[in-house]
Design a protein around this motif. Structure first.
Motif, short mmCIF file in Angstrom:
data_model
loop_
_atom_site.label_atom_id
_atom_site.label_comp_id
_atom_site.label_asym_id
_atom_site.label_seq_id
_atom_site.Cartn_x
_atom_site.Cartn_y
_atom_site.Cartn_z
N ILE A 241 40.33 39.90 40.44
CA ILE A 241 40.08 41.32 40.71
C ILE A 241 40.88 42.13 39.69
O ILE A 241 42.09 41.92 39.51
CB ILE A 241 40.50 41.68 42.15
CG1 ILE A 241 39.59 40.96 43.15
CG2 ILE A 241 40.44 43.19 42.37
CD1 ILE A 241 39.97 41.19 44.60
N LEU A 242 40.23 43.06 39.03
CA LEU A 242 40.89 43.86 37.99
C LEU A 242 41.66 45.02 38.62
O LEU A 242 41.41 45.43 39.75
CB LEU A 242 39.85 44.40 37.01
CG LEU A 242 39.05 43.32 36.25
CD1 LEU A 242 37.95 43.96 35.43
CD2 LEU A 242 39.97 42.49 35.36
N ALA A 243 42.60 45.56 37.85
CA ALA A 243 43.48 46.61 38.33
C ALA A 243 42.86 47.99 38.17
O ALA A 243 41.91 48.18 37.40
CB ALA A 243 44.81 46.55 37.58
N ALA A 244 43.42 48.96 38.91
CA ALA A 244 43.05 50.35 38.72
C ALA A 244 43.69 50.87 37.44
O ALA A 244 44.54 50.20 36.83
CB ALA A 244 43.51 51.18 39.91
N ALA A 245 43.29 52.10 37.03
CA ALA A 245 43.72 52.63 35.73
C ALA A 245 45.23 52.72 35.58
O ALA A 245 45.77 52.47 34.50
CB ALA A 245 43.07 53.99 35.50
N GLN B 153 31.07 39.69 37.23
CA GLN B 153 30.51 40.36 38.41
C GLN B 153 30.10 41.77 38.03
O GLN B 153 30.82 42.45 37.29
CB GLN B 153 31.55 40.40 39.53
CG GLN B 153 31.10 41.11 40.79
CD GLN B 153 32.08 40.93 41.93
OE1 GLN B 153 32.34 39.80 42.36
NE2 GLN B 153 32.63 42.01 42.43
N PRO B 154 28.93 42.24 38.49
CA PRO B 154 28.50 43.60 38.15
C PRO B 154 29.37 44.65 38.81
O PRO B 154 30.10 44.37 39.77
CB PRO B 154 27.07 43.65 38.67
CG PRO B 154 27.01 42.63 39.76
CD PRO B 154 27.95 41.54 39.34
N VAL C 220 39.26 49.22 36.54
CA VAL C 220 38.09 49.59 37.36
C VAL C 220 38.48 50.79 38.21
O VAL C 220 39.67 51.02 38.48
CB VAL C 220 37.65 48.41 38.25
CG1 VAL C 220 37.11 47.27 37.41
CG2 VAL C 220 38.79 47.93 39.13
N PRO C 221 37.50 51.61 38.64
CA PRO C 221 37.83 52.78 39.46
C PRO C 221 38.47 52.41 40.79
O PRO C 221 39.42 53.06 41.24
CB PRO C 221 36.48 53.47 39.67
CG PRO C 221 35.60 52.97 38.58
CD PRO C 221 36.07 51.57 38.29
N ARG C 222 37.95 51.37 41.43
CA ARG C 222 38.48 50.92 42.73
C ARG C 222 38.62 49.41 42.69
O ARG C 222 37.61 48.69 42.63
CB ARG C 222 37.53 51.33 43.86
CG ARG C 222 37.47 52.84 44.09
CD ARG C 222 36.32 53.20 45.01
NE ARG C 222 35.03 52.80 44.43
CZ ARG C 222 34.41 53.52 43.49
NH1 ARG C 222 34.94 54.65 43.04
NH2 ARG C 222 33.26 53.12 43.00
N PRO C 223 39.84 48.89 42.72
CA PRO C 223 40.04 47.43 42.64
C PRO C 223 39.73 46.73 43.96
O PRO C 223 40.63 46.36 44.72
CB PRO C 223 41.52 47.30 42.26
CG PRO C 223 42.15 48.54 42.83
CD PRO C 223 41.11 49.63 42.76
N ASP C 224 38.44 46.55 44.23
CA ASP C 224 38.05 45.86 45.46
C ASP C 224 36.99 44.82 45.13
O ASP C 224 36.66 44.58 43.97
CB ASP C 224 37.54 46.86 46.51
CG ASP C 224 36.40 47.73 45.98
OD1 ASP C 224 35.63 47.25 45.13
OD2 ASP C 224 36.29 48.90 46.41
N GLY C 225 36.45 44.20 46.16
CA GLY C 225 35.49 43.12 45.95
C GLY C 225 34.19 43.56 45.32
O GLY C 225 33.44 42.72 44.81
N GLY C 226 33.88 44.88 45.32
CA GLY C 226 32.63 45.35 44.75
C GLY C 226 32.74 45.83 43.32
O GLY C 226 31.74 46.25 42.74
#
Length: 209
Positions: free
Chosen positions: A52-56, A82-83, A145-151
């Protein structure tokens, strides 16, 4: 019926295309210049993780060091796992602090499943970097990513730990070296070597009295 060799058919198309180009050559003398790109990569080419990538504020950072007198950054290549939404920012290197400095450009996209890779299919995504001029010294690329969650979007990463990969700390006084990551994202920078800019002319000497 005579069988036509597919290779000869292809060659015939190539020769025909070349002939058409030559017939119009009298109208245009401009030749296409092919540029040789260099690809900088710190991963081992083995996509094994989908972290999972981090927020800004805590973006992942890769420090690219072309070791060239001058170069033009042209493209980023990445293996999307993952898209989702992804943000890539290119920073100049700040010599005084050893950290990312001024922002030079950014890629912000929302990718659908068309652009994802299974990790072993060689399906690399290529993003151009327009508007970034000739550089010298290292460059940094931030991944977030804007929101570091599963989506959110994910990149494939390799298990090898690279000294070029960090996670930014929101506290600027924290040592960057303490934020090294145990994985290396499969994200690469392509550059074209350039002639260094001309040296500034020497300052004029004051007239003698």
């Amino acid at each position: 019926m005579r069988t036509v060799n597919p290779l000869l058919r292809i060659l015939g198309v190539v020769l025909l295309t070349t002939g058409v180009a030559c017939s119009g050559g009298l109208k245009s003398t401009r030749a296409t210049v092919l540029e040789t790109e260099l690809e900088l990569a710190y991963d081992d080419g083995q996509p094994t993780e989908r972290p999972i990538l981090a927020a800004a504020d805590f973006e992942w950072l890769i420090k690219f060091e072309p070791n060239l007198p001058a170069y033009s950054p042209r493209r980023l290549r990445l293996l999307l796992a993952q898209p989702g939404e992804l943000r890539l920012v290119v920073y100049r290197h700040d010599e005084a602090t050893g950290r990312p400095g001024a922002r030079l450009g950014a890629v912000e996209r929302s990718y659908d499943a068309t652009f994802t890779s299974g990790g072993r299919d060689g399906k690399w995504l290529s993003e151009p970097l327009p508007g970034i001029g000739v550089q010298s010294g290292p460059l940094w690329v931030g991944i977030s990513v804007p929101r570091p969650d599963g989506g959110a979007a994910r990149l494939w990463a390799s298990k090898n730990e690279s000294p070029q990969v960090f996670q930014r700390d929101a506290e600027p006084t924290t040592a960057l070296q303490s934020g090294r990551l145990p994985v290396t994202p499969l994200l690469r920078l392509l550059v074209v070597p350039e002639a260094p800019p001309p040296a500034a002319p020497p300052a004029a000497s004051p007239p003698k009295k």
